[in-house]
Design an enzyme around this catalytic site. Structure first.
Site, PDB file in Angstrom:
ATOM      1  N   LYS A  22       0.856  -1.207   0.000  1.00  0.00           N
ATOM      2  CA  LYS A  22       0.000   0.000   0.000  1.00  0.00           C
ATOM      3  C   LYS A  22       0.879   1.239   0.000  1.00  0.00           C
ATOM      4  O   LYS A  22       0.639   2.185  -0.767  1.00  0.00           O
ATOM      5  CB  LYS A  22      -0.891  -0.006   1.237  1.00  0.00           C
ATOM      6  CG  LYS A  22      -1.553   1.335   1.542  1.00  0.00           C
ATOM      7  CD  LYS A  22      -2.470   1.308   2.756  1.00  0.00           C
ATOM      8  CE  LYS A  22      -1.756   1.610   4.015  1.00  0.00           C
ATOM      9  NZ  LYS A  22      -1.480   3.028   4.259  1.00  0.00           N
ATOM     10  N   ASN A  23       1.929   1.239   0.823  1.00  0.00           N
ATOM     11  CA  ASN A  23       2.735   2.453   0.993  1.00  0.00           C
ATOM     12  C   ASN A  23       3.779   2.651  -0.090  1.00  0.00           C
ATOM     13  O   ASN A  23       4.540   3.616  -0.038  1.00  0.00           O
ATOM     14  CB  ASN A  23       3.345   2.485   2.394  1.00  0.00           C
ATOM     15  CG  ASN A  23       2.270   2.665   3.454  1.00  0.00           C
ATOM     16  OD1 ASN A  23       1.122   3.004   3.128  1.00  0.00           O
ATOM     17  ND2 ASN A  23       2.611   2.409   4.696  1.00  0.00           N
ATOM     18  N   CYS A 116      -4.586  13.048  12.535  1.00  0.00           N
ATOM     19  CA  CYS A 116      -5.537  11.951  12.271  1.00  0.00           C
ATOM     20  C   CYS A 116      -5.423  10.950  13.421  1.00  0.00           C
ATOM     21  O   CYS A 116      -4.935  11.254  14.492  1.00  0.00           O
ATOM     22  CB  CYS A 116      -5.279  11.312  10.928  1.00  0.00           C
ATOM     23  SG  CYS A 116      -3.827  10.307  10.950  1.00  0.00           S
ATOM     24  N   ARG A 121       0.861  14.448  12.948  1.00  0.00           N
ATOM     25  CA  ARG A 121       1.235  14.274  11.530  1.00  0.00           C
ATOM     26  C   ARG A 121       1.421  15.599  10.809  1.00  0.00           C
ATOM     27  O   ARG A 121       0.731  15.943   9.853  1.00  0.00           O
ATOM     28  CB  ARG A 121       0.213  13.379  10.838  1.00  0.00           C
ATOM     29  CG  ARG A 121       0.100  12.074  11.605  1.00  0.00           C
ATOM     30  CD  ARG A 121      -0.586  11.001  10.896  1.00  0.00           C
ATOM     31  NE  ARG A 121       0.275  10.413   9.880  1.00  0.00           N
ATOM     32  CZ  ARG A 121      -0.147   9.440   9.084  1.00  0.00           C
ATOM     33  NH1 ARG A 121      -1.384   9.039   9.172  1.00  0.00           N
ATOM     34  NH2 ARG A 121       0.657   8.930   8.176  1.00  0.00           N
ATOM     35  N   ASP A 305       4.294   0.617  12.039  1.00  0.00           N
ATOM     36  CA  ASP A 305       3.052   0.045  11.485  1.00  0.00           C
ATOM     37  C   ASP A 305       2.811  -1.386  11.942  1.00  0.00           C
ATOM     38  O   ASP A 305       1.749  -1.943  11.661  1.00  0.00           O
ATOM     39  CB  ASP A 305       3.063   0.089   9.950  1.00  0.00           C
ATOM     40  CG  ASP A 305       3.004   1.519   9.445  1.00  0.00           C
ATOM     41  OD1 ASP A 305       3.264   1.728   8.247  1.00  0.00           O
ATOM     42  OD2 ASP A 305       2.732   2.421  10.254  1.00  0.00           O
ATOM     43  N   ARG A 397      -8.973  -0.096   4.742  1.00  0.00           N
ATOM     44  CA  ARG A 397      -8.103   0.912   4.110  1.00  0.00           C
ATOM     45  C   ARG A 397      -6.807   0.289   3.613  1.00  0.00           C
ATOM     46  O   ARG A 397      -6.224   0.748   2.637  1.00  0.00           O
ATOM     47  CB  ARG A 397      -7.767   2.021   5.101  1.00  0.00           C
ATOM     48  CG  ARG A 397      -8.867   3.038   5.344  1.00  0.00           C
ATOM     49  CD  ARG A 397      -8.358   4.207   6.154  1.00  0.00           C
ATOM     50  NE  ARG A 397      -7.041   4.583   5.691  1.00  0.00           N
ATOM     51  CZ  ARG A 397      -6.032   4.933   6.503  1.00  0.00           C
ATOM     52  NH1 ARG A 397      -6.199   4.960   7.802  1.00  0.00           N
ATOM     53  NH2 ARG A 397      -4.861   5.265   6.019  1.00  0.00           N
TER      54      ARG A 397
HETATM   55  C1  EPZ Z   1       4.297   6.970   6.253  1.00  0.00           C
HETATM   56  O1  EPZ Z   1       3.552   8.016   6.858  1.00  0.00           O
HETATM   57  C2  EPZ Z   1       3.343   5.790   6.133  1.00  0.00           C
HETATM   58  N1  EPZ Z   1       2.221   6.135   5.271  1.00  0.00           N
HETATM   59  C3  EPZ Z   1       2.826   5.408   7.528  1.00  0.00           C
HETATM   60  O2  EPZ Z   1       2.006   4.244   7.386  1.00  0.00           O
HETATM   61  C4  EPZ Z   1       4.032   5.054   8.410  1.00  0.00           C
HETATM   62  O3  EPZ Z   1       3.571   4.798   9.722  1.00  0.00           O
HETATM   63  C5  EPZ Z   1       5.019   6.234   8.431  1.00  0.00           C
HETATM   64  O4  EPZ Z   1       5.403   6.578   7.081  1.00  0.00           O
HETATM   65  C6  EPZ Z   1       6.290   5.890   9.206  1.00  0.00           C
HETATM   66  O5  EPZ Z   1       6.903   4.769   8.647  1.00  0.00           O
HETATM   67  C7  EPZ Z   1       2.394   6.063   3.925  1.00  0.00           C
HETATM   68  O6  EPZ Z   1       3.465   5.758   3.432  1.00  0.00           O
HETATM   69  C8  EPZ Z   1       1.188   6.358   3.085  1.00  0.00           C
HETATM   70  P1  EPZ Z   1       6.524  10.192   8.378  1.00  0.00           P
HETATM   71  P2  EPZ Z   1       4.167   9.521   6.919  1.00  0.00           P
HETATM   72  O7  EPZ Z   1       6.452  11.472   7.657  1.00  0.00           O
HETATM   73  O8  EPZ Z   1       4.901   9.811   5.686  1.00  0.00           O
HETATM   74  C9  EPZ Z   1       7.195  13.411  11.739  1.00  0.00           C
HETATM   75  C10 EPZ Z   1       0.085   2.932   7.673  1.00  0.00           C
HETATM   76  O9  EPZ Z   1      -0.416   2.435   8.688  1.00  0.00           O
HETATM   77  N2  EPZ Z   1       7.044  14.418  10.674  1.00  0.00           N
HETATM   78  O10 EPZ Z   1       7.686   9.277   8.149  1.00  0.00           O
HETATM   79  O11 EPZ Z   1       3.077  10.438   7.343  1.00  0.00           O
HETATM   80  C11 EPZ Z   1       5.866  12.774  12.110  1.00  0.00           C
HETATM   81  O12 EPZ Z   1       5.204  13.540  13.086  1.00  0.00           O
HETATM   82  C12 EPZ Z   1       0.602   4.354   7.710  1.00  0.00           C
HETATM   83  O13 EPZ Z   1       0.217   2.320   6.572  1.00  0.00           O
HETATM   84  C13 EPZ Z   1       7.279  15.769  10.968  1.00  0.00           C
HETATM   85  O14 EPZ Z   1       7.603  16.142  12.094  1.00  0.00           O
HETATM   86  O15 EPZ Z   1       5.190   9.346   8.135  1.00  0.00           O
HETATM   87  C14 EPZ Z   1       6.258  11.435  12.650  1.00  0.00           C
HETATM   88  O16 EPZ Z   1       6.621  11.605  14.020  1.00  0.00           O
HETATM   89  C15 EPZ Z   1       0.367   5.032   9.048  1.00  0.00           C
HETATM   90  N3  EPZ Z   1       7.128  16.700   9.974  1.00  0.00           N
HETATM   91  C16 EPZ Z   1       7.529  11.078  11.897  1.00  0.00           C
HETATM   92  O17 EPZ Z   1       7.966  12.291  11.248  1.00  0.00           O
HETATM   93  C17 EPZ Z   1       6.764  16.347   8.694  1.00  0.00           C
HETATM   94  O18 EPZ Z   1       6.659  17.232   7.818  1.00  0.00           O
HETATM   95  C18 EPZ Z   1       7.335  10.022  10.837  1.00  0.00           C
HETATM   96  O19 EPZ Z   1       6.383  10.510   9.940  1.00  0.00           O
HETATM   97  C19 EPZ Z   1       6.513  14.979   8.421  1.00  0.00           C
HETATM   98  C20 EPZ Z   1       6.664  14.031   9.426  1.00  0.00           C
END
Ligand code: EPZ
Length: 418
Positions: A22-23, A116, A121, A305, A397
């Site tokens: 999915k990701n 969310c 996020r 995840d 989802r």
């Molecule tokens: C991706 O989300 C995945 N989603 C998530 O999977 C996964 O949990 C996550 O990466 C971590 O591996 C998809 O790929 C569609 P991040 P993403 O940006 O990109 C902080 C699932 O269940 N951050 O790596 O939103 C944030 O707060 C989903 O399949 C900032 O501070 O994750 C978090 O603490 C859930 N500023 C950390 O980085 C930003 O601009 C990781 O978030 C962006 C992120």
């Protein structure tokens, strides 16, 4: 709202074939906007997040649809640069359409995706990176409007290895003028998959997986056909399920390399595993030794995840475990539901302190989010007695045909549409 009825206690035997990730599929679908030629993505799971991404692409003027197990996207007639608010809220990961829409149309508008079910996020790193490439950003009345006459390559240092920010910047950099370097980039396998997809349609990206990604901008990209990598989170979910229920299950198409952090925890739990490049077999007697600690980290650390599923496993392991969620602020919403089943868990800040019990008992529980909902299904299958899992639209989802895959290996689970 559909629900699952589950009668727990069966051991599981047989094979499960693993869907495309999915990701990976979601950022690759966002990337199809970069070209006006036809793109075919093979073996795409029928899940809600993909259907919502297809709707967003259609709003942008693309033809985007399933054809058998493939998804076809034709963006020749795309022209709208505004990502619809309601859909952006449904699908947070639509935010990385910003990079590809700006690349194609030099303008993009999206409703602020907001927090969310698992945490705040923020998208500050996405926006900081796009600004470094010359994008002017206006944030007003809950909308983000981006404009850029010309995207120019630059060096970007991410404060944290954000998956989404890395992907957004890659999508904005592939047609920028000059070279873009992303430092402290996310190393997840899905990043490497996006790099491989982009290069298959004529981009020039290298370094994904190493933490430093280098992109040489191109003036135009082509079409093509691409098969994404297998879904390591789906595979990990079913490995944990087999460990909890006991039995012997083979995951066809799963990559052991992408799941080594989980596999080493399952060894600690006392499971036997046979790990090959394209399949993993797990054997468990259902009596598990507790792992002392699980800490979620960016890849290659233990994946956030799989945290909920692993916490569920800890609830029926003999001994005590501490599960620490380092990435998201509120990713323990499934814990009160597990406690209805007799789990002994105390959550304090980012830690869940788990004392293993001999067996969970069936109960009526409510899915709060995607991975937490999957954890409740695993707990119900391992519990004694009957359970109902409500609000399973969260699970739909990200998991295709979960009840069919589990029934095929002996799980007693049916979907009721209410
Ligand atoms: C991706 O989300 C995945 N989603 C998530 O999977 C996964 O949990 C996550 O990466 C971590 O591996 C998809 O790929 C569609 P991040 P993403 O940006 O990109 C902080 C699932 O269940 N951050 O790596 O939103 C944030 O707060 C989903 O399949 C900032 O501070 O994750 C978090 O603490 C859930 N500023 C950390 O980085 C930003 O601009 C990781 O978030 C962006 C992120």
């Amino acid at each position: 709202m559909d629900k699952y009825i589950i009668n727990g206690g069966n051991r599981l035997y047989g094979h499960i074939s693993i869907q495309s990730a999915k990701n990976s599929v979601l950022p690759i679908l966002a990337a199809t906007v970069l070209t006006d030629e036809k793109v075919v993505i093979a073996d795409v799971p029928r899940i809600t997040d993909v259907r919502n991404m297809l709707k967003i692409l259609q709003c942008l003027g693309c033809r985007a649809y399933y054809s058998g197990n493939d998804v076809i996207v034709e963006s020749a007639d795309a022209g709208n640069y505004e990502i619809p608010g309601a859909l952006a809220h449904e699908l947070r990961s639509s935010v990385f359409l910003l990079g590809s829409v700006i690349s194609r149309f030099h303008k993009a508008k999206i409703a602020y995706p907001g927090g969310c079910d698992i945490g705040l996020r923020p998208i500050d790193l996405h926006l900081k990176g796009l600004k470094r490439l010359g994008v002017k950003i206006d944030e007003r009345n809950g909308f983000i409007t981006c404009e850029s006459d010309k995207l120019c390559g630059n060096e970007i240092m991410l404060d944290c290895p954000s998956v989404g920010a890395t992907e957004n910047i890659m999508l904005a950099g592939v047609m920028a003028e000059g070279t873009t370097v992303i430092k402290n980039a996310a190393r997840e396998p899905e990043i490497e998959d996006l790099q491989n997809f982009l290069n298959s349609i004529g981009a020039d990206v290298c370094g994904a997986g190493s933490g430093t990604i280098v992109i040489e901008g191109k003036t135009r990209l082509s079409g093509g056909r691409y098969r994404p990598i297998p879904d390591r989170i789906e595979a990990g979910t079913y490995l944990i399920c087999a460990a909890m229920c006991g039995g012997k299950v083979t995951l066809d198409g799963a990559s052991g390399e992408m799941l080594s952090s989980l596999i080493h925890k399952l060894y600690e739990n006392g499971c036997k595993l046979d790990v090959k490049d394209d399949k993993i077999t797990i054997e468990s007697d259902g009596r598990l030794h507790a792992v002392k600690s699980v800490e979620t980290q960016p890849y290659p650390g233990f994946p956030t995840d799989l945290q909920a599923q692993m916490t569920a496993l800890c609830t029926i392991s003999s001994g005590n475990s501490i599960v620490t969620e380092n990435l998201f602020e509120t990713r323990f919403k499934f814990v009160p539901e597990l406690k209805k089943m007799g789990a002994d868990i105390v959550v304090a800040d980012r830690c869940a302190f788990v004392s293993g019990v001999n067996k969970l008992r069936g109960a009526t529980v409510v899915a709060q989010d995607l991975r937490g909902g999957a954890a409740l299904v695993l707990a119900a299958l391992a519990a004694t007695g009957r359970s109902e899992v409500l609000n399973i639209s969260h699970i739909d989802r990200g998991y295709s045909e979960m009840e069919y895959k589990l029934r095929a290996i002996g799980g007693d689970i049916v979907r009721i549409t209410v």
